[in-house]
Scaffold this motif. Structure first.
Motif, short mmCIF file in Angstrom:
data_model
loop_
_atom_site.label_atom_id
_atom_site.label_comp_id
_atom_site.label_asym_id
_atom_site.label_seq_id
_atom_site.Cartn_x
_atom_site.Cartn_y
_atom_site.Cartn_z
N THR A 9 26.36 -2.75 -13.54
CA THR A 9 26.01 -1.33 -13.47
C THR A 9 27.24 -0.42 -13.40
O THR A 9 27.11 0.80 -13.29
N SER A 33 23.80 -7.87 -10.63
CA SER A 33 24.10 -6.71 -9.80
C SER A 33 23.93 -7.08 -8.34
O SER A 33 23.03 -7.84 -7.97
N SER A 34 24.79 -6.49 -7.50
CA SER A 34 24.64 -6.73 -6.06
C SER A 34 23.67 -5.74 -5.43
O SER A 34 23.27 -5.90 -4.29
N SER A 35 23.29 -4.70 -6.19
CA SER A 35 22.48 -3.65 -5.57
C SER A 35 21.20 -3.31 -6.34
O SER A 35 20.32 -2.64 -5.81
N1 LIG Z 1 37.27 1.90 -15.42
C1 LIG Z 1 38.37 1.47 -16.03
O1 LIG Z 1 38.88 2.14 -16.95
C2 LIG Z 1 38.99 0.16 -15.66
C3 LIG Z 1 38.53 -0.60 -14.62
N2 LIG Z 1 39.17 -1.77 -14.30
C4 LIG Z 1 38.70 -2.60 -13.21
O2 LIG Z 1 37.47 -3.21 -13.60
C5 LIG Z 1 36.61 -3.36 -12.48
C6 LIG Z 1 35.30 -2.59 -12.77
O3 LIG Z 1 35.63 -1.24 -12.98
P1 LIG Z 1 34.52 -0.13 -13.26
O4 LIG Z 1 33.42 -0.70 -14.04
O5 LIG Z 1 35.22 1.06 -13.76
O6 LIG Z 1 34.02 0.15 -11.78
P2 LIG Z 1 32.63 0.76 -11.31
O7 LIG Z 1 32.88 1.29 -9.96
O8 LIG Z 1 32.07 1.66 -12.36
O9 LIG Z 1 31.68 -0.53 -11.21
C7 LIG Z 1 31.95 -1.60 -10.38
C8 LIG Z 1 30.66 -2.36 -10.14
O10 LIG Z 1 30.91 -3.44 -9.25
C9 LIG Z 1 29.74 -3.75 -8.53
N3 LIG Z 1 30.04 -3.97 -7.10
C10 LIG Z 1 30.50 -3.08 -6.20
N4 LIG Z 1 30.62 -3.65 -5.00
C11 LIG Z 1 30.20 -4.92 -5.13
C12 LIG Z 1 30.10 -6.02 -4.25
N5 LIG Z 1 30.41 -5.90 -2.95
N6 LIG Z 1 29.65 -7.20 -4.73
C13 LIG Z 1 29.33 -7.35 -6.04
N7 LIG Z 1 29.41 -6.34 -6.93
C14 LIG Z 1 29.85 -5.15 -6.47
C15 LIG Z 1 28.81 -2.52 -8.62
O11 LIG Z 1 27.69 -2.92 -9.35
P3 LIG Z 1 26.35 -3.39 -8.60
O12 LIG Z 1 26.08 -2.39 -7.50
O13 LIG Z 1 25.34 -3.36 -9.68
O14 LIG Z 1 26.63 -4.76 -8.08
C16 LIG Z 1 29.59 -1.52 -9.46
O15 LIG Z 1 28.77 -0.87 -10.38
C17 LIG Z 1 37.37 -2.79 -11.29
O16 LIG Z 1 38.04 -3.83 -10.65
C18 LIG Z 1 38.36 -1.84 -11.93
O17 LIG Z 1 39.47 -1.62 -11.15
C19 LIG Z 1 40.21 -2.24 -15.02
C20 LIG Z 1 40.68 -1.55 -16.09
C21 LIG Z 1 40.14 -0.26 -16.47
#
Ligand SMILES: NC(=O)C1=CN([C@@H]2O[C@H](COP(=O)(O)OP(=O)(O)OC[C@H]3O[C@@H](n4cnc5c(N)ncnc54)[C@H](OP(=O)(O)O)[C@@H]3O)[C@@H](O)[C@H]2O)C=CC1
Ligand SMILES: CC(=O)N[C@@H](CCC(=O)OP(=O)(O)O)C(=O)O
Length: 345
Positions: A9, A33-35
């Motif tokens: 997500t 997804s975790s949520s």
């Molecule tokens: N955005 C960018 O341009 C870039 C991002 N990155 C890295 O990629 C990764 C993802 O980035 P991005 O998609 O932008 O981040 P987002 O914040 O948009 O999404 C991260 C997702 O991780 C899931 N998440 C959050 N906490 C937990 C948890 N405790 N356990 C399991 N799942 C969890 C959530 O999904 P849900 O609640 O559905 O589990 C959330 O939607 C990050 O590490 C970021 O630093 C790297 C390069 C570029």
């Protein structure tokens, strides 16, 4: 090849779903997804409507490993460090998008990320996935650590210069700008509309976590590398990164020789496009694509070199490069599922 996406997500996860759905050799088996377990992906991302027809599933590493060949963890730093060892233990091959497995020195990780370092064995076995300059055989890797978005743009820009020892490594300054999607889906007091609309901000001055990642790779390429200067700015656009890199060049080199060197270095790299001398890329020219467009200029009056590189942070800077790494991992065509042109304008 069956693939799963964790963190579905988030922006990186949604982009992985988009890319994997039209990959000729991979099947998007499940997303997790975790949520939002049980919800459709369309509830979070209407643009993915009709694309998947599947519901978000819980994160069960054993189950995921038994059903898939590769899993993408698009999860925050600090979450991946917990999740990835479980997936590895369960037998999965993993491509992690977070910063957790990039820095080989755990102390450096703890200092810059302010989080507990990941499992040492998993960390040391991770292959750093700057695809054009991989330093290990990806087909053997169980874990590929996808580079950060800024390091991707900066390192692709610096590689020919540093590998050929052309610039003074102490003189490197990387001035970088990013679109707001780099901060992920959740709005924060720094990134919401009234803060970012019609505004330009510098952030994490001398404290950006990608600084040691860039230094780690540069010092592997050139032992004379010292600390770099790296600045990061938020600009009011959705996607895109531009890095403008400055370095002191040698006496007697011409601008044309430098451009020729860059064009030769990336001759066999489909996703890195070196511009003709005197022309410069803009972020929109790579929007939605896995390309990194590069220009190199030399001020023959001062011997100052300037490199300009642009990527889409969510594609070459994250999910696109992750799919490119999957292609390398499974020894299939590097461009599979990614060879399309940018969206323009
Ligand atoms: N955005 C960018 O341009 C870039 C991002 N990155 C890295 O990629 C990764 C993802 O980035 P991005 O998609 O932008 O981040 P987002 O914040 O948009 O999404 C991260 C997702 O991780 C899931 N998440 C959050 N906490 C937990 C948890 N405790 N356990 C399991 N799942 C969890 C959530 O999904 P849900 O609640 O559905 O589990 C959330 O939607 C990050 O590490 C970021 O630093 C790297 C390069 C570029
Ligand atoms: C706009 C914005 O905030 N961008 C983020 C990019 C984060 C990222 O990609 O983080 P890791 O690569 O370390 O996982 C930042 O500058 O921290």
């Amino acid at each position: 090849m069956k693939a799963a996406v964790i963190g579905a997500t988030g922006y990186g996860g949604a982009e992985l779903i988009r890319l994997l759905q039209q990959h000729p050799e991979a099947t998007l088996h499940s997303f997790h997804s975790s949520s939002k377990e049980g919800e459709s992906i369309e509830a979070s991302y209407p643009h993915l409507q009709t694309v998947s027809g599947m519901a978000l599933e819980a994160i069960d590493p054993e189950k995921i490993a038994s059903e898939t060949d590769v899993v993408f963890t698009a999860t925050p730093s600090g979450v991946s460090s917990e999740l990835v060892p479980e997936l590895i233990d369960a037998g999965n091959r993993v491509i992690d998008l977070s910063g957790d497995f990039r820095l080989k020195d755990p102390k450096l990780y703890e200092q810059w990320y302010n989080k507990k370092a990941p499992d040492e064995t998993v960390l040391q076995n991770a292959v750093y996935g700057l695809t054009e300059w991989l330093e290990a055989d990806a087909t053997e890797a169980q874990l590929i650590s996808n580079p950060g978005c800024y390091p991707t743009a900066a390192l692709l820009g610096l590689a020919p210069l540093m590998k050929q020892n052309i610039a003074n490594p102490d003189s490197i300054i990387i001035d970088a700008k990013t679109g707001v999607s780099g901060a992920g889906k959740k709005a924060t007091p720094v990134t919401h509309f009234t803060e970012m609309n019609d505004n330009l901000k510098i952030y994490k001055v001398f404290a950006h976590q990608h600084t040691p990642e860039i230094e780690q790779v540069l010092s592997g390429w050139n032992s004379q590398t010292g600390p770099i200067t790296f600045s990061t700015h938020l600009v009011p656009m959705t996607r895109g990164i531009m890095t403008t890199i400055y370095a002191q060049g040698p006496d007697g080199m011409t601008a044309k020789e430098l451009t020729d060197l860059y064009q030769e270095s990336y001759n066999d790299s489909y996703f890195v496009r070196v511009r003709e001398q005197g022309t410069y890329p803009s972020t929109k020219e790579v929007y939605g694509s896995n390309f990194c467009d590069l220009s190199v200029a030399l001020d023959e009056r001062t011997n100052r070199i300037m490199i300009v590189s642009v990527i889409d942070n969510l594609v070459k800077g994250a999910s696109g490069q992750a799919v490119q790494n999957m292609n390398r991992m499974f020894d299939i065509e590097e461009t599979a599922g990614l060879g399309f042109a940018p969206v323009y304008p």
